[in-house]
Design a protein around this motif. Structure first.
Motif, PDB file in Angstrom:
ATOM      1  N   GLY A  96       0.821  -1.223   0.000  1.00  0.00           N
ATOM      2  CA  GLY A  96       0.000   0.000   0.000  1.00  0.00           C
ATOM      3  C   GLY A  96       0.850   1.265   0.000  1.00  0.00           C
ATOM      4  N   THR A  97       0.235   2.372  -0.389  1.00  0.00           N
ATOM      5  CA  THR A  97       0.966   3.656  -0.416  1.00  0.00           C
ATOM      6  C   THR A  97       1.393   4.035   0.992  1.00  0.00           C
ATOM      7  N   LYS A  98       2.608   4.544   1.106  1.00  0.00           N
ATOM      8  CA  LYS A  98       3.127   4.917   2.429  1.00  0.00           C
ATOM      9  C   LYS A  98       2.433   6.180   2.942  1.00  0.00           C
ATOM     10  N   GLN A  99       2.023   6.124   4.204  1.00  0.00           N
ATOM     11  CA  GLN A  99       1.385   7.285   4.841  1.00  0.00           C
ATOM     12  C   GLN A  99       1.792   7.317   6.309  1.00  0.00           C
ATOM     13  N   LEU A 100       1.521   8.484   6.943  1.00  0.00           N
ATOM     14  CA  LEU A 100       1.865   8.585   8.364  1.00  0.00           C
ATOM     15  C   LEU A 100       0.667   8.192   9.239  1.00  0.00           C
ATOM     16  N   TYR A 101       0.970   7.441  10.278  1.00  0.00           N
ATOM     17  CA  TYR A 101      -0.075   7.010  11.209  1.00  0.00           C
ATOM     18  C   TYR A 101       0.437   7.092  12.644  1.00  0.00           C
ATOM     19  N   THR A 102      -0.520   7.253  13.546  1.00  0.00           N
ATOM     20  CA  THR A 102      -0.248   7.020  14.965  1.00  0.00           C
ATOM     21  C   THR A 102      -1.051   5.782  15.331  1.00  0.00           C
ATOM     22  N   VAL A 103      -0.370   4.809  15.933  1.00  0.00           N
ATOM     23  CA  VAL A 103      -1.064   3.561  16.283  1.00  0.00           C
ATOM     24  C   VAL A 103      -1.379   3.592  17.772  1.00  0.00           C
ATOM     25  N   THR A 104      -2.639   3.415  18.087  1.00  0.00           N
ATOM     26  CA  THR A 104      -3.062   3.489  19.492  1.00  0.00           C
ATOM     27  C   THR A 104      -3.808   2.218  19.876  1.00  0.00           C
ATOM     28  N   GLY A 105      -3.953   2.035  21.197  1.00  0.00           N
ATOM     29  CA  GLY A 105      -4.714   0.906  21.701  1.00  0.00           C
ATOM     30  C   GLY A 105      -6.150   1.313  22.006  1.00  0.00           C
ATOM     31  N   ASN A 106      -6.878   0.383  22.657  1.00  0.00           N
ATOM     32  CA  ASN A 106      -8.282   0.660  22.956  1.00  0.00           C
ATOM     33  C   ASN A 106      -8.556   0.798  24.448  1.00  0.00           C
ATOM     34  N   ILE A 107      -7.498   1.119  25.197  1.00  0.00           N
ATOM     35  CA  ILE A 107      -7.640   1.308  26.645  1.00  0.00           C
ATOM     36  C   ILE A 107      -8.175   2.723  26.912  1.00  0.00           C
ATOM     37  N   CYS A 108      -8.847   2.888  28.060  1.00  0.00           N
ATOM     38  CA  CYS A 108      -9.541   4.148  28.315  1.00  0.00           C
ATOM     39  C   CYS A 108      -8.608   5.228  28.837  1.00  0.00           C
ATOM     40  N   GLU A 109      -7.375   5.193  28.430  1.00  0.00           N
ATOM     41  CA  GLU A 109      -6.442   6.299  28.672  1.00  0.00           C
ATOM     42  C   GLU A 109      -5.428   6.244  27.542  1.00  0.00           C
ATOM     43  N   THR A 110      -4.558   7.231  27.499  1.00  0.00           N
ATOM     44  CA  THR A 110      -3.649   7.295  26.363  1.00  0.00           C
ATOM     45  C   THR A 110      -2.787   6.039  26.308  1.00  0.00           C
ATOM     46  N   ASP A 111      -2.874   5.316  25.234  1.00  0.00           N
ATOM     47  CA  ASP A 111      -1.974   4.162  25.063  1.00  0.00           C
ATOM     48  C   ASP A 111      -1.509   4.097  23.611  1.00  0.00           C
ATOM     49  N   THR A 112      -0.408   4.806  23.402  1.00  0.00           N
ATOM     50  CA  THR A 112       0.132   4.956  22.058  1.00  0.00           C
ATOM     51  C   THR A 112       1.239   3.933  21.841  1.00  0.00           C
ATOM     52  N   PHE A 113       1.122   3.197  20.762  1.00  0.00           N
ATOM     53  CA  PHE A 113       2.163   2.220  20.426  1.00  0.00           C
ATOM     54  C   PHE A 113       3.229   2.836  19.520  1.00  0.00           C
ATOM     55  N   ALA A 114       2.800   3.791  18.665  1.00  0.00           N
ATOM     56  CA  ALA A 114       3.745   4.409  17.724  1.00  0.00           C
ATOM     57  C   ALA A 114       3.162   5.749  17.313  1.00  0.00           C
ATOM     58  N   SER A 115       4.027   6.772  17.223  1.00  0.00           N
ATOM     59  CA  SER A 115       3.548   8.101  16.845  1.00  0.00           C
ATOM     60  C   SER A 115       4.120   8.516  15.508  1.00  0.00           C
ATOM     61  N   ASP A 116       3.263   9.042  14.657  1.00  0.00           N
ATOM     62  CA  ASP A 116       3.688   9.664  13.391  1.00  0.00           C
ATOM     63  C   ASP A 116       4.670   8.786  12.625  1.00  0.00           C
ATOM     64  N   ARG A 117       4.295   7.551  12.457  1.00  0.00           N
ATOM     65  CA  ARG A 117       5.204   6.627  11.748  1.00  0.00           C
ATOM     66  C   ARG A 117       4.648   6.282  10.382  1.00  0.00           C
ATOM     67  N   GLU A 118       5.575   5.960   9.491  1.00  0.00           N
ATOM     68  CA  GLU A 118       5.140   5.615   8.140  1.00  0.00           C
ATOM     69  C   GLU A 118       4.732   4.137   8.069  1.00  0.00           C
ATOM     70  N   PHE A 119       3.554   3.923   7.479  1.00  0.00           N
ATOM     71  CA  PHE A 119       3.060   2.554   7.245  1.00  0.00           C
ATOM     72  C   PHE A 119       2.533   2.480   5.833  1.00  0.00           C
ATOM     73  N   SER A 120       2.496   1.276   5.257  1.00  0.00           N
ATOM     74  CA  SER A 120       1.747   1.156   4.013  1.00  0.00           C
ATOM     75  C   SER A 120       0.261   1.255   4.377  1.00  0.00           C
TER      76      SER A 120
END
Ligand code: LLP
Length: 403
Positions: A320-344
């Motif tokens: 897929g085309t590369k784009q920037l993403y922030t990957v987060t979880g589904n917990i009821c507080e901030t749970d960021t796995f990755a910030s502003d990273r490129e993914f397909s």
């Protein structure tokens, strides 16, 4: 050939066992252990797998089958090691801040013990005198390791007996005729710099004359593993060579043979592990979209707790085309796995693969938000085996007493 699992195999495991799921690769563990063995072939070195990193019983059995020993950080880990079939001589209990009753239990099981406080050393002396060989855990006042939370040897650390209290240690040894066979120093986790281990070796070098019955010098664990593709870990062959030189120098100086002991956790199991999650929701957020996955820090706490970096890949849409993403979880507080990273390009339903998930991943998981702990799968000789069931609803109530 480095051992890696194919993306197709990981996708089929996710399809069969559902997500989120931890996947471990037995042959990668074998490869890591063999790297250690060949790096340290010039010295008499024993490796004790620090099992706090991952205690699934099948992983422990696999590690035992390689001939590796095991390091435990609680009496329950000792019991798991016994259950996995480790011989008592090959089990080490490196305690910290524990009740003396746990040390008594470890002694009754006949395992190796490192003691980390003057008060437990005194109780040990009063009860066992010279009858049970024991190691002493020291705090060297060295700052090392990837971040403060995983640094254990510095001058404010709770771990070990401060080295400046050596006089007190020596008077207890004399008073109770303690049978000191080992000295132990673990300065932290993710130590890239080989010279840190050499500083520890220098400390041991000077202490040897005080302990005529010494047999092993335990330099702890903490080898750094690469988290990013271009990153380097601890230069283990160099460390092996240096340790070989130190052991030889000790022999030349004191006319005595010593064993080096190490307690690697991450090095043995970090890279064998993968964590697969599925994207539940996408939120457009300007240039950077948020991809919310069906997991959170309840399953993998390292990014939120240590700011740890885990490589993540969209294995459902690799071209897929590369784009920037922030990957987060589904917990009821901030749970960021990755910030502003490129993914397909990520679409809802896509599978995201996390690397370096073998060590301190599942092991530090919880049921926060009453979510289930993930399933665990072991791939061995090309076959996938379920080695840990995903929780079910009854598990959430299992130990609760409903009044
Ligand atoms: N020996 C002792 C006495 C330890 O305390 C530890 C780790 C080890 C060996 C193994 O260290 P390793 O080789 O795995 O770096 N949860 C953290 C790491 C905490 C390590 C605690 N002690 C993380 O996920 O980074």
């Amino acid at each position: 050939m480095p051992e890696i699992l194919s993306k197709d195999q990981l996708i089929s495991i996710a399809n069969e066992y559902g997500t989120p799921v931890y996947v471990y690769h037995a042959e990668k563990i074998t490869e890591q252990y063999h790297k250690l063995q060949s790096a340290f072939n010039q010295s008499n070195t024993r490796f004790f797998y620090a099992c706090k990193a991952l205690t699934n019983i099948n992983i422990l059995k696999h590690i035992r089958s390689l001939g590796c020993n095991i390091d435990c950080s609680s009496i329950n880990e000792v019991k798991l090691a016994v259950h996995a079939g480790f011989e008592k001589e090959n089990i080490l209990y490196t305690s910290n801040g524990i009740a003396f009753s746990e040390i008594e239990e470890a002694v009754s099981l006949g395992v190796n013990v490192n003691i980390d406080s003057l008060s437990n050393l005194e109780k040990f002396g009063a009860k066992y005198g010279h009858s049970y060989p024991v190691g002493i855990r020291l705090r060297p006042n060295i700052m090392a390791g990837g971040n403060l939370k995983i640094s254990t040897g510095h001058e404010k650390s709770k771990f070990g007996i401060p080295i400046e209290q050596m006089d007190r240690i020596l008077s207890l040894v004399e008073q109770y005729q303690l049978h000191i066979v080992g000295l132990h120093i673990h300065t932290g986790s993710e130590i890239k710099d080989v010279s840190v281990f050499m500083k520890v070796a220098d400390i041991f070098f000077d202490l040897v004359p005080h302990f005529p019955e010494l047999q092993f010098l335990d330099l702890g664990g903490g080898f750094k593993v690469p988290y990013k593709e271009e990153e380097a870990g601890t230069d283990v062959p160099l460390l092996g060579q240096k340790v070989g030189e130190v052991i030889q120098k000790l022999k030349d100086t004191y006319q005595r043979d010593f064993q080096a002991w190490f307690e690697p956790g991450k090095f043995i199991v970090s890279e064998c592990g993968y964590f697969i999650t599925q994207v539940n929701v996408l939120k457009q957020n300007g240039q950077i979209s948020i991809a919310g996955v069906n997991s959170g820090f309840n399953h993998l706490i390292r990014p939120m707790f240590y700011d740890a970096y885990h490589r993540i890949e969209n294995i459902s849409n690799p071209s897929g085309t590369k784009q920037l993403y922030t990957v987060t979880g589904n917990i009821c507080e901030t749970d960021t796995f990755a910030s502003d990273r490129e993914f397909s390009e990520i679409r809802e339903g896509d599978l995201l693969l996390f690397y370096n998930a073998g060590a301190y991943g599942f092991e530090m998981g919880s049921n926060y938000n009453s979510r289930f702990k993930p399933a665990q799968v072991l791939v061995s000789k090309g076959q996938a085996h379920l080695i840990g069931k995903r929780d079910v609803f009854e598990d959430l109530l299992r130990n609760q007493i409903e009044l």
